[in-house]
Every structure is written in C-alpha cells, then in structure tokens.
Design an enzyme around this catalytic site. Sequence first.
Site, PDB file in Angstrom:
ATOM      1  CG  HIS A   1      -0.335  -0.061   2.530  1.00  6.63           C
ATOM      2  ND1 HIS A   1       0.377   0.987   3.032  1.00  6.63           N
ATOM      3  CD2 HIS A   1      -0.284  -1.039   3.471  1.00  6.63           C
ATOM      4  CE1 HIS A   1       0.832   0.677   4.232  1.00  6.63           C
ATOM      5  NE2 HIS A   1       0.457  -0.551   4.518  1.00  6.63           N
TER       6      HIS A   1
ATOM      7  CG  HIS B   1       4.376  -1.393   2.031  1.00  7.70           C
ATOM      8  ND1 HIS B   1       3.079  -1.824   1.982  1.00  7.70           N
ATOM      9  CD2 HIS B   1       4.842  -1.791   3.238  1.00  7.70           C
ATOM     10  CE1 HIS B   1       2.785  -2.470   3.087  1.00  7.70           C
ATOM     11  NE2 HIS B   1       3.835  -2.454   3.880  1.00  7.70           N
TER      12      HIS B   1
ATOM     13  CB  CYS C   1       1.105  -8.289  18.922  1.00 10.12           C
ATOM     14  SG  CYS C   1       0.219  -7.551  17.520  1.00 10.12           S
TER      15      CYS C   1
ATOM     16  CB  CYS D   1       3.868  -6.124  16.581  1.00 12.37           C
ATOM     17  SG  CYS D   1       2.736  -4.795  16.919  1.00 12.37           S
TER      18      CYS D   1
ATOM     19  CB  CYS E   1      -1.684  -4.880  19.712  1.00  9.93           C
ATOM     20  SG  CYS E   1      -0.680  -3.935  18.558  1.00  9.93           S
TER      21      CYS E   1
ATOM     22  CG  HIS F   1      -1.497  -4.850  14.497  1.00  4.78           C
ATOM     23  ND1 HIS F   1      -0.284  -4.677  15.134  1.00  4.78           N
ATOM     24  CD2 HIS F   1      -1.263  -4.718  13.173  1.00  4.78           C
ATOM     25  CE1 HIS F   1       0.647  -4.474  14.222  1.00  4.78           C
ATOM     26  NE2 HIS F   1       0.087  -4.493  13.028  1.00  4.78           N
TER      27      HIS F   1
ATOM     28  CE  LYS G   1       2.023   0.681  10.384  1.00  8.65           C
ATOM     29  NZ  LYS G   1       2.726  -0.416  11.030  1.00  8.65           N
TER      30      LYS G   1
ATOM     31  CE  LYS H   1       1.496  -5.329   4.729  1.00  6.32           C
ATOM     32  NZ  LYS H   1       2.768  -5.859   4.222  1.00  6.32           N
TER      33      LYS H   1
HETATM   34  O1  ME8 Z   1       7.749  -4.118   9.623  1.00  5.57           O
HETATM   35  N1  ME8 Z   1       3.109   4.808   6.444  1.00  5.57           N
HETATM   36  O2  ME8 Z   1       7.320  -4.837   7.470  1.00  5.57           O
HETATM   37  P1  ME8 Z   1       6.020  -3.989   7.062  1.00  5.57           P
HETATM   38  C1  ME8 Z   1       4.388   4.935   6.062  1.00  5.57           C
HETATM   39  N2  ME8 Z   1       9.002  -6.791   7.735  1.00  5.57           N
HETATM   40  N3  ME8 Z   1       5.194   3.884   5.920  1.00  5.57           N
HETATM   41  C2  ME8 Z   1       4.684   2.673   6.152  1.00  5.57           C
HETATM   42  C3  ME8 Z   1       3.341   2.460   6.542  1.00  5.57           C
HETATM   43  C4  ME8 Z   1       2.534   3.610   6.679  1.00  5.57           C
HETATM   44  N4  ME8 Z   1       1.264   3.552   7.002  1.00  5.57           N
HETATM   45  N5  ME8 Z   1       3.148   1.133   6.678  1.00  5.57           N
HETATM   46  C5  ME8 Z   1       4.327   0.543   6.381  1.00  5.57           C
HETATM   47  C6  ME8 Z   1       7.974  -4.842   8.666  1.00  5.57           C
HETATM   48  N6  ME8 Z   1       5.245   1.466   6.057  1.00  5.57           N
HETATM   49  C7  ME8 Z   1       9.160  -5.766   8.704  1.00  5.57           C
HETATM   50  C8  ME8 Z   1      10.420  -4.955   8.481  1.00  5.57           C
HETATM   51  S1  ME8 Z   1      13.082  -4.774   8.179  1.00  5.57           S
HETATM   52  C9  ME8 Z   1      14.401  -5.753   8.498  1.00  5.57           C
HETATM   53  C10 ME8 Z   1      11.685  -5.767   8.528  1.00  5.57           C
HETATM   54  C11 ME8 Z   1       6.656   1.273   5.686  1.00  5.57           C
HETATM   55  O3  ME8 Z   1       5.487  -4.639   5.841  1.00  5.57           O
HETATM   56  C12 ME8 Z   1       7.556   1.823   6.789  1.00  5.57           C
HETATM   57  O4  ME8 Z   1       8.825   2.106   6.250  1.00  5.57           O
HETATM   58  O5  ME8 Z   1       5.145  -3.813   8.229  1.00  5.57           O
HETATM   59  C13 ME8 Z   1       7.613   0.655   7.726  1.00  5.57           C
HETATM   60  O6  ME8 Z   1       8.677   0.726   8.639  1.00  5.57           O
HETATM   61  C14 ME8 Z   1       7.757  -0.487   6.754  1.00  5.57           C
HETATM   62  O7  ME8 Z   1       6.912  -0.123   5.648  1.00  5.57           O
HETATM   63  C15 ME8 Z   1       7.365  -1.787   7.411  1.00  5.57           C
HETATM   64  O8  ME8 Z   1       6.630  -2.594   6.587  1.00  5.57           O
END
Ligand code: ME8
Length: 474
Positions: free
Chosen positions: A19, A22, A128, A131, A145, A148, A299, A302
Amino acid sequence: MPKKFYVTTPIFYANASPHMGHAYAIVLADMIARFHREKGEDVYFLTGTDEHGIKNLRSSENAGKDVIQFLDEQAEKFRALAESLGSSHDQFIRTTDKKIHYPGATAMWEKLSTSGDIYKGEYEGLYCVGCENFKMEKDLVDGKCQDHNTEPERIRQENYFFRLSKYADCIKEAIEKGELSVIPESRKNEILSMLEGGLEDVSFSRPVKDLPLGIPVPGDATQTMYVWCDALTNYISALGYGSGDDQNLKKFWPADLHVIGKDILRFHAALWPGMLLSAGLALPKEILVHGLIMSDGRKMSKTIGNVIDPKDYLETYGMDAFRFYLAHEINPFEDGNFTDEKFKEAYNAYLVNGIGNLASRIMKMASSYLLEPVRINEEIKIPGYLEAFERHDIFSAIHAVSDFSAELDRIITEKTPFKLYKTDPEKAREIVSELVSSLASIARAIRPIMPTSAFVIESAIKENTALPPLFPRK
Ligand code: ME8
C-alpha cells in the site's frame, strides 16, 4: 575512488498487498539513492520482502494457498510496485532465498552463538502476530495492541534467547556520540530514553511445530529463528555475508543509511546494533526514521485494513506525479496524510500550473527566439536545495524547487520577454537564455524526484525544442 553509499528500505512483510506506506518508504529511499548517484557516489540500494514468521504463514493459510506459491505471488506484487515507482534498487532480496539469505542468517546465528550471546531459556509472554513481537501488559489498551486492535496471544515455550541486555550501554553510547546517528532528533531521544532503562534479552526462536515458516536454528532442528533475527540480517546477507563471496560486504558495509518507519525503530536502533556488536560487525552510520501515512486517523496498515492502493494513482497520474506528491506533501520526519483531494490539489497547483507550465512556457520562447541551444552549467543554483537534500530533508528540497519555479514565473510576468522580442530581440534572447539556464537547474534538481520529467526537460533544452505539456490537466 568514488565514495560508496549503501542505502536500504525495510523489507516488507509479504502477507498482504503493498500500500501507500510501502510505496512511501521505497520512493523516499530511492530519491536519496538517486541524489547520491547524482553526486557521483558508488551507490548500492537494497529493498525486498520479509517472508517468514507467523503473520505470513497465517495469511497463506487464510488464502487457502500453498505457502511457497503464496509468497511468490506476494513478493511479485512488491517487486512490481517498486518497478512502477521507478525504484532504482540494485537488489530485491527475499528472505526465502536459500542461496543468498539463508547462509547469511545462519552465519549470523552461529556468530552470535560463538560470542556466547545465545542461550536456551523458557519464555512466557503476550505475542502480537501483527507486530511479530512480544508485548508488555503496559503497552496494551483494553488488553489489545494499539496498532492492530487485536488481543495478543499468550505464548509459553522453551526457546533460545539473544543476550541483548549486554549491549545496551554500548548502543546508547554509539547513538549519543552520533557514531550511529538516528534522525530526526525526536526519534533519537525516543530510543535513548528506551535505552536508559536498559534492554531485555530477546526471545530469538520458536519451536518448529509453532513456526514452521522460517530458517532452522543451526544445530537444533526443533527450533526456527525468530522472524526479526532473520529479517534484520537481510541487510548483510544481500551483500554476501555468509555465502562466500563477500566483495560487496567489504565494499558497502556498514550501511550509510537505513530508511525505516517509526514503527520499527526499536528493532533497528536496539536489536540490530546489538546483533552487529555481538557479531563483531560495524554499526550502520545512520537511521532515517520516517513518519507514517495515516488513513482515517490511524496508521495505514494491511493488518488494520484501511489501505489506499498506490496503483490507482500511478495509473491515472503517472510515476513522476506520484513521487512528487510523496516528496512535496509529506514531511519525512512527521506523520502525513494521503487524500485524494490533497493529491489533486497538489497535482494541479505545482505540476500542471507550476513546473509543467513553466517548462513549456520557457521552451516555447527558447525554441522560437534562440538561434542555438543554451549551454548549461551543471550546477544547481536553487537556494537551500542541496543543503536540504544532504540532510535527507526531501520535503524542504522540493519546496525550494517549487519556490524557485514560482520565482521564474514572476520574472516572466515582470519582464515579458515575449513582448520585448518584438522591439528588442537581443534583450529578449538574453532574458530567455537566463530562464533556460534556470530551468536546467530545476530539471537537474528534480532528477532524483521526477526522473522522467527531468529527462524530458533536459532533452528539450539540449535540442532547443518546444515541450508538450508534461502534466496533462485532469
Ligand atoms: O515491519 N506509512 O514490514 P512492514 C508509512 N518486515 N510507511 C509505512 C506504513 C505507513 N502507514 N506502513 C508501512 C515490517 N510502512 C518488517 C520490516 S526490516 C528488516 C523488517 C513502511 O510490511 C515503513 O517504512 O510492516 C515501515 O517501517 C515499513 O513499511 C514496514 O513494513
């Protein structure tokens, strides 16, 4: 030898479709990567997907799909998104990659173990899945949480622990001294106050029966590595750590910049440095913690289910306009909003009526009045632009460009070269040449942000040709 610059995005959970959040992380890191390439540095830019853990496993079960097939399809969506955003990454890593990532994660575990920082223990706690982290009672609101809105699960099991507590002081000192810089300052203070109270050891594995999706713990086939232990290691496994060919590791590690969202600060500014210290590896130089894109006051996530699909905007407005919105309307150091209304407003004000219109106006005059193309001096003469970009403050950098563009509009209105050409063509040519040279500065400045538009403007300047409207009215 050019300076090297290694920049990463987080690797994204493959559990659902990508989304706006990302897209934001990818575009932000890409703009920084491109800026450093423009400076002549040897850049390595990494992105990818995080495909282990309970979250991914459950999503594949819910989709009723074979887990491998599910992960392949999901990873493809992220890869396709990165491409449609114009991401210039050098590698897209998947943690299910047995050739590149598994050896790295395994070597990391072995190294931590040799350092005496892995031990067996029993753990009971509230987990969780959203998370992929244990929660304390005090973190919960009404037993749920906050991110979520789900109740964590009580887990009791025997597993391995990582002795993170041992490294708290060392990490704190590195952050305080700026050896590991955390920006913005507010996030640095947040992590420092967390470190103030010390760090707890981290449960670092799960029994295979509970978590079959992951990398086996070396020497103990009954346990799977904790997803964060495996995921963080991607930043070095991608460079060859553990898989024999460590040329890239030697060249690019330590990372110059990890771009992350504020939701995963603790993992990157506490757990990851702890693992690196234990493994005898250098700490990353800087962590840029960006804010989150909100939707309906929460926030965008997904797991929460309030997402906006970047695809719709990319298809309607194109890659450059989309990247422009993220740069111009969202301050990387704060939370931001993505709304359809704001998008259209910014598109019309700054692109259709702003840079797009300005570029067409200038090139129309230039191609009609000038006898040959204007010679371009490569410097960017936009006040404040370079300094802001150096600080990763892309928001201020692109605002400096918009202001500069408005100033050029004002100059055209004031000096009316199109009228002057009739009475004093020499003077008009002089004014237009200066305008073209300023437009070249804009084009150069937007290379990292809107690469396609930059290229089109620069080509028109080089050939001294008129420009069709860069951003069609919608
Ligand atoms: O946490 N606004 O993955 P993730 C802005 N796999 N950026 C966002 C966002 C939002 N609403 N949602 C996600 C994970 N992001 C782990 C990370 S790293 C070794 C492992 C961006 O799919 C933001 O940069 O939940 C966030 O930190 C990242 O996607 C986490 O994506």
